[in-house]
Design a protein around this motif. Sequence first.
Motif, mmCIF file in Angstrom:
data_model
loop_
_atom_site.group_PDB
_atom_site.id
_atom_site.type_symbol
_atom_site.label_atom_id
_atom_site.label_comp_id
_atom_site.label_asym_id
_atom_site.label_seq_id
_atom_site.Cartn_x
_atom_site.Cartn_y
_atom_site.Cartn_z
ATOM 1 N N VAL A 296 2.500 -7.193 4.325
ATOM 2 C CA VAL A 296 3.483 -6.346 3.634
ATOM 3 C C VAL A 296 3.258 -4.952 4.312
ATOM 4 N N GLU A 297 2.162 -4.540 4.806
ATOM 5 C CA GLU A 297 1.935 -3.206 5.517
ATOM 6 C C GLU A 297 2.747 -3.082 6.660
ATOM 7 N N ALA A 298 2.668 -4.174 7.582
ATOM 8 C CA ALA A 298 3.591 -4.344 8.740
ATOM 9 C C ALA A 298 5.084 -4.374 8.574
ATOM 10 N N VAL A 299 5.602 -5.039 7.222
ATOM 11 C CA VAL A 299 7.024 -4.726 6.876
ATOM 12 C C VAL A 299 7.118 -3.354 6.747
ATOM 13 N N VAL A 300 6.352 -2.651 5.770
ATOM 14 C CA VAL A 300 6.726 -1.397 5.430
ATOM 15 C C VAL A 300 6.778 -0.509 6.472
ATOM 16 N N SER A 301 5.903 -0.508 7.344
ATOM 17 C CA SER A 301 5.563 0.198 8.505
ATOM 18 C C SER A 301 7.112 0.091 9.612
ATOM 19 N N ASP A 302 7.431 -1.165 9.592
ATOM 20 C CA ASP A 302 8.564 -1.652 10.464
ATOM 21 C C ASP A 302 9.868 -0.803 9.720
ATOM 22 N N VAL B 250 9.248 15.232 1.905
ATOM 23 C CA VAL B 250 8.484 14.113 1.351
ATOM 24 C C VAL B 250 7.247 13.588 2.093
ATOM 25 N N ASP B 251 6.331 13.540 1.374
ATOM 26 C CA ASP B 251 4.983 13.154 1.840
ATOM 27 C C ASP B 251 5.013 11.807 2.263
ATOM 28 N N LYS B 252 5.154 11.534 3.553
ATOM 29 C CA LYS B 252 5.340 10.087 4.230
ATOM 30 C C LYS B 252 4.301 9.103 3.782
ATOM 31 N N GLN B 253 2.975 9.564 3.772
ATOM 32 C CA GLN B 253 1.918 8.807 3.534
ATOM 33 C C GLN B 253 1.931 8.478 2.270
ATOM 34 N N ALA B 254 2.350 9.254 1.169
ATOM 35 C CA ALA B 254 2.386 8.799 -0.109
ATOM 36 C C ALA B 254 3.708 7.689 -0.425
ATOM 37 N N LEU B 255 4.645 7.980 0.152
ATOM 38 C CA LEU B 255 5.771 7.298 0.141
ATOM 39 C C LEU B 255 5.506 5.717 0.633
ATOM 40 N N PHE B 256 4.669 5.756 1.927
ATOM 41 C CA PHE B 256 4.489 4.663 2.533
ATOM 42 C C PHE B 256 3.244 3.662 1.620
ATOM 43 N N ALA B 257 2.501 4.273 1.071
ATOM 44 C CA ALA B 257 1.419 3.894 -0.096
ATOM 45 C C ALA B 257 2.242 3.120 -1.123
ATOM 46 N N HIS B 258 3.326 3.893 -1.663
ATOM 47 C CA HIS B 258 3.993 3.599 -2.917
ATOM 48 C C HIS B 258 4.845 2.212 -2.554
ATOM 49 N N GLN B 259 5.441 2.259 -1.238
ATOM 50 C CA GLN B 259 6.254 1.119 -0.840
ATOM 51 C C GLN B 259 5.562 0.136 -0.545
ATOM 52 N N VAL B 260 4.210 0.105 -0.154
ATOM 53 C CA VAL B 260 3.498 -1.050 0.020
ATOM 54 C C VAL B 260 3.107 -1.668 -1.341
ATOM 55 N N GLN B 261 2.598 -0.802 -2.236
ATOM 56 C CA GLN B 261 2.663 -1.455 -3.723
ATOM 57 C C GLN B 261 3.758 -2.015 -4.312
ATOM 58 N N PHE B 262 4.849 -1.240 -4.163
ATOM 59 C CA PHE B 262 6.223 -1.914 -4.847
ATOM 60 C C PHE B 262 6.601 -3.257 -4.040
ATOM 61 N N ILE B 263 6.684 -3.282 -2.672
ATOM 62 C CA ILE B 263 6.989 -4.430 -2.225
ATOM 63 C C ILE B 263 5.728 -5.757 -2.449
#
Length: 128
Positions: A15-21, A39-52
């Motif tokens: 999931v982290e690989a998908v979100v990073s890509d 936008v805080d990109k680290q927080a955005l990444f963390a929320h997207q990993v959580q969401f996916i």
Amino acid sequence: MSQSIYAEIGGREAVEAVVSDFYDRMFADDDLTPYFEGVDKQALFAHQVQFISAVAGGPVEYDGEDMDAAHDGMGITHEAFDRTAEKLEAALRENDVPDEHIATILDDVEALRDPVVEEDVAAPAGAV
């Protein structure tokens, strides 16, 4: 009992690989980057990993804001929503997620169109 999509695709690491890509694709698109100014990109990444992870049936609950609140006032258009979904699909494919799982994930994303798209708010300058 069948395995979740989350487990079948490789769990958190996948999931982290998908979100990073996905975010590499989003931030490379000049029509979408205006949506991410300030936008805080680290927080955005963390929320997207959580969401996916949650959408894929992982052992994670999404604890971010609801979709209306998280996207309120951003001026997200149908075109921007579609481009975002296309970038997510490309990231899923690039990371070897099977077609049937891609379809399930994209169906869940499509269900968020109404709370995310704001037809009566102007998109950020330079955005689609």
